[in-house]
Write an enzyme that holds these catalytic residues in place. Sequence first.
Site, PDB file in Angstrom:
ATOM      1  N   GLU A 344       0.619  -1.111  -0.149  1.00 52.72           N
ATOM      2  CA  GLU A 344       0.122   0.157  -0.230  1.00 52.72           C
ATOM      3  C   GLU A 344       0.794   1.229  -0.257  1.00 52.72           C
ATOM      4  O   GLU A 344       1.707   1.913   0.782  1.00 52.72           O
ATOM      5  CB  GLU A 344      -1.064  -0.273   1.664  1.00 52.72           C
ATOM      6  CG  GLU A 344      -2.159  -0.816   1.228  1.00 52.72           C
ATOM      7  CD  GLU A 344      -2.815  -0.727   2.479  1.00 52.72           C
ATOM      8  OE1 GLU A 344      -3.646  -2.209   3.265  1.00 52.72           O
ATOM      9  OE2 GLU A 344      -2.632  -0.448   3.407  1.00 52.72           O
ATOM     10  N   CYS A 345       0.579   2.553  -0.945  1.00 54.47           N
ATOM     11  CA  CYS A 345       1.562   3.533  -0.500  1.00 54.47           C
ATOM     12  C   CYS A 345       2.381   3.694  -1.098  1.00 54.47           C
ATOM     13  O   CYS A 345       3.276   3.452  -2.302  1.00 54.47           O
ATOM     14  CB  CYS A 345       0.850   4.054   0.085  1.00 54.47           C
ATOM     15  SG  CYS A 345       1.034   6.239  -0.138  1.00 54.47           S
ATOM     16  N   GLY A 346       3.843   3.754   0.310  1.00 52.65           N
ATOM     17  CA  GLY A 346       4.709   3.579   0.878  1.00 52.65           C
ATOM     18  C   GLY A 346       5.145   2.272  -0.370  1.00 52.65           C
ATOM     19  O   GLY A 346       6.655   1.719  -0.237  1.00 52.65           O
ATOM     20  N   MET A 349       4.930   2.494  -3.795  1.00 52.67           N
ATOM     21  CA  MET A 349       6.345   2.933  -4.220  1.00 52.67           C
ATOM     22  C   MET A 349       7.881   1.842  -4.510  1.00 52.67           C
ATOM     23  O   MET A 349       8.114   1.579  -5.578  1.00 52.67           O
ATOM     24  CB  MET A 349       6.318   4.223  -3.618  1.00 52.67           C
ATOM     25  CG  MET A 349       5.352   4.919  -4.123  1.00 52.67           C
ATOM     26  SD  MET A 349       4.777   6.150  -2.754  1.00 52.67           S
ATOM     27  CE  MET A 349       6.542   7.087  -3.259  1.00 52.67           C
ATOM     28  N   GLY A 440      -1.049  -1.025  -5.006  1.00 50.04           N
ATOM     29  CA  GLY A 440      -1.744  -0.119  -5.019  1.00 50.04           C
ATOM     30  C   GLY A 440      -1.412   1.196  -3.662  1.00 50.04           C
ATOM     31  O   GLY A 440      -0.936   1.026  -2.601  1.00 50.04           O
TER      32      GLY A 440
END
Length: 466
Positions: A344-346, A349, A440
């Site tokens: 998730e998120c970080g 990435m 995501g």
Amino acid sequence: MNHAGILLVSSGSGSGKTTITCGLLATLKNRSVRVRSFKSGPDYIDPMFHERVLHIPSRNLDTFFSDVNQIRNLYAREAEQYDFSVIEGAMGLYDGLGGTDKEGSAYHLAQTLDLPIVLVLDAHGMGRTMIALLAGILKYDEDHRIMGVILNRTTERFYEIIGPLVEQELGLVVFGFFPEQKDFCLDSRHLGLKLPQEIKGLQQQIARAADVLERTIDVDRMLDMAQRWALLREFQPLPIESAKPGQNKECAKNLNKIEPLRIAVARDQAFCFYYEDNLRMLRDAGAELVAFSPLEDSKLPEQVDGLLLGGGYPELCARQLSENVSMRESIRVAIEEGMPSVAECGGFMYLHERLTDETGSTYPMVGTVPGGCRNSGRLVRFGYVELCESQMHFLAGKPIRGHEFHYYDSDENGSSCMAVKPTNGRKWACIHGGDDHWWGYPHLYYPSNPEFVQHFLEKCMVRKRR
């Protein structure tokens, strides 16, 4: 059940709620009160400050993520182990979805839990106007929940003048004041606070805040009023069976316990955004959560069956993450060999081929997701979302709720799901999803769809047996 508690909230963000909340928690702890804390809304960082005071996990309660029944049961859980609860509100008291709806607001949460409210008013640079501001806030208090106010960032001399006027003209209890503390500074990044570990001498600052608060705020009166409220209201959690069809029931009741599993969970300065109730769902279903650091460790923990990469600030640690080549390779190989994973998120990435930090330097990352991530220079997507899969994998045909808040964007956001904003219906494609992975930007709230956890753990079990 007469468990007492209060909701601390203000007229808007940046009014000093977290400072007052941490100071109050430390004060109650110093008094040997068995206190616990919560955060209204989806914020990850404020609960970390609570945890630094109490050394126990602070949890989120959010009336968009959860229905009334689930909220009340989550709050009631383990309440008998504590004497008092302190909930820190989000944004302004009445600010809910889109800043206009009641749903998702701190006031809606107070109604759901039948709790009294203490306002924290930033009185800096304000005179009699604060009475007019408070009068307007009280006008919207349809249930008469606001039992008093704390005047923040004002002087003792002015408090002695304005406090009696507030009580006389509004009939509102003024519990005291909190003077401006030049040496107490909770710095912000974007629209949220910096992480607790980034703030030098935080424990000492909180201890000083507690000492000041004990001298300038009538804590005894606040506790007494909250206790009398609880005795009069006799709050009882709704029975789980009363949830209507389609509503979320308490998460643990919907999960089938399975064989013990070991789930690797990234926990360090780069990856630290996790909802406590998400982690507890995994534990309640029989999973052992094994913490590891993508910054410091050389590889994934031994004999793990699944991988969880939470949010955080990987862009602040991009060089160190990139230089840890053995860890990047360990994660890439594990995913390629079929290890079930959620990012998730970080964490999402980190799975990209490359990450460009705020200085413009680009670093190789894990390489599982094609393309790169970079700072867009603006808030890309912000707020609540509801996610539905285009093909059935994790969600069993049901939506899951979450939240987005990020300045970075990806070359490849994915297309396995459709995200929908609850306030205006705006939609966009997102998520790299499959039968064994979900990656995501959205931060998910697992209790809004327990099937998500069930599917993830079942895939982990399949891998373990194979």
